[in-house]
Design an enzyme around this catalytic site. Sequence first.
Site, PDB file in Angstrom:
ATOM      1  N   SER A  36       0.907  -1.321  -0.091  1.00  0.00           N
ATOM      2  CA  SER A  36       0.254   0.077   0.035  1.00  0.00           C
ATOM      3  C   SER A  36       0.973   1.132   0.042  1.00  0.00           C
ATOM      4  CB  SER A  36      -1.105   0.033   1.238  1.00  0.00           C
ATOM      5  OG  SER A  36      -1.842   0.919   1.221  1.00  0.00           O
ATOM      6  N   ASP A  83      -3.238   5.686  -3.460  1.00  0.00           N
ATOM      7  CA  ASP A  83      -1.954   5.020  -2.850  1.00  0.00           C
ATOM      8  C   ASP A  83      -1.130   4.154  -3.805  1.00  0.00           C
ATOM      9  OD1 ASP A  83      -4.002   3.167  -2.687  1.00  0.00           O
ATOM     10  OD2 ASP A  83      -3.645   2.709  -0.814  1.00  0.00           O
ATOM     11  N   ASP A 116      -6.213   1.240  -3.697  1.00  0.00           N
ATOM     12  CA  ASP A 116      -7.502   1.187  -3.310  1.00  0.00           C
ATOM     13  C   ASP A 116      -7.921   2.396  -2.266  1.00  0.00           C
ATOM     14  OD1 ASP A 116      -5.693   0.900  -0.972  1.00  0.00           O
ATOM     15  OD2 ASP A 116      -6.515  -1.041  -0.126  1.00  0.00           O
TER      16      ASP A 116
END
Length: 488
Positions: A103, A251, A255
């Site tokens: 992430s 990011d 998401d």
Amino acid sequence: MSQTSSLKFGTSGLRGLVSDLVGAPSRTYAGAFLKHLAASGRAPRAVLVGRDLRSSSPRIAADCARAARALGIEAIDCGALPTPALAGEAIKRGLPAIMVTGSHIPDDRNGLKFYAATGEITKADEAGILAAHAALEPGFGEDADETGTGTEGSPWSGEAGEAARAAYLARNIAFFADRALSGLRVGVYQHSSVARDLLVEVLEGLGASVEALGRADRFVPVDTEAHRPEDRALIAQWTRDGRFDAVVSSDGDADRPLMADASGAILRGDVLGLLTARFLGAAVVATPVTSASAIERVMGAAGARVSRTRVGSPFVLEAMEAALAQGASPVVGFEANGGVLLGSDVALDGRRLQALPTRDAFLPILAALALVAREEKPLARIVEELGAGFTAADRLQEVPATESAPFLTRLAQEEGFARRFFEGGPAITGHDTLDGVRVLFDDGSVVHYRASGNAPELRCYVEAPSQDAANTRLAWGLKAAQNALKGR
């Protein structure tokens, strides 16, 4: 996992230092995930494997593929693609998926996200995976066929990834009317987001004039909640001459959205989620307690019901499923980071968007821009008219659970302690303990403390009548908590 390992596993997946993740750890956790599915009556014939653009992701994806082959399961390479695109393809094919991504965390760290054929894994799945992991024999997957390394030129072709990306592109363009964003000028902060090219394609496909900005050849850990000063500076620089209606990004695995208005002011994630829910005409909104309390007022005025949850997408998913079981529709979920989860199909002006119960960065970005185009108002004015209130949030780092838990217990259970702690401020009118301790005051302000679920941190969230008041209250809240933790 050794006592000195950096790896941490939870419902959101596995994360840790690359040095602790490559090789056996990736194989064993991927294998445990697949064995758990089999043990729970969901034995897969194949698994989709996707990844983000950080430097270690191809190697870790290859480890996951070896784990699958060790169990006689086909590993289907999807290459580099957004997490919601991989999840959507997995649901379409009725297959589980593994996304290799850390992430927004730095490049020296990475992680795995696990998806069942129906979407994100649950808390029950988490327990099952841990049990399967504990039962694996040492050396699992070491002798598996190494064919397909996930690197350039390997026979692991990634054709499924092209199909998934094309489907995700079509999904977004088809739902928003043709040329819906015509006349808008949008900057796309590309950095190292796996969605950087797809986001440009979608926006241009909807008629926006797009300029790609800040493309990076190395991984950049853009956090869409705790905005880095360098990212704020770049956005301020790009918006200085007024040439954009908005600057958008995501990011690393796409998401969670990032969106700034024409002046460079970055929108809060819960504001983006609220705009999206309103645009879609949600009947039920599921969101954590860390999203602003104004959501009840805004969505209530539209006849919608708000279901509050603990922090984490599994809890949002549970609330959405409960609403669906009661016959509600449309059902929309979002987190304070702006990631929107679509619990049910949505129909709008004769077009239909299929449910996608996992965090998605594209939907909130496109919904907000569609409102700008439809209402012919600047994004800043739309946000102002929404009336989402004023918030601020930060954290105290290096606060282990052994310190944060007693503090939160006293704040929730000892009236005298709470009264002394907040002495000199507005009067306390109540509190809730759904996730941490959220204290309500007679001036409408809120101070909420909770321990982070994946780091030794005590987080503080504040709502107040103005932004200056929120910032001041946050600074006080952090200092007061720090003193209490030290026994002062």
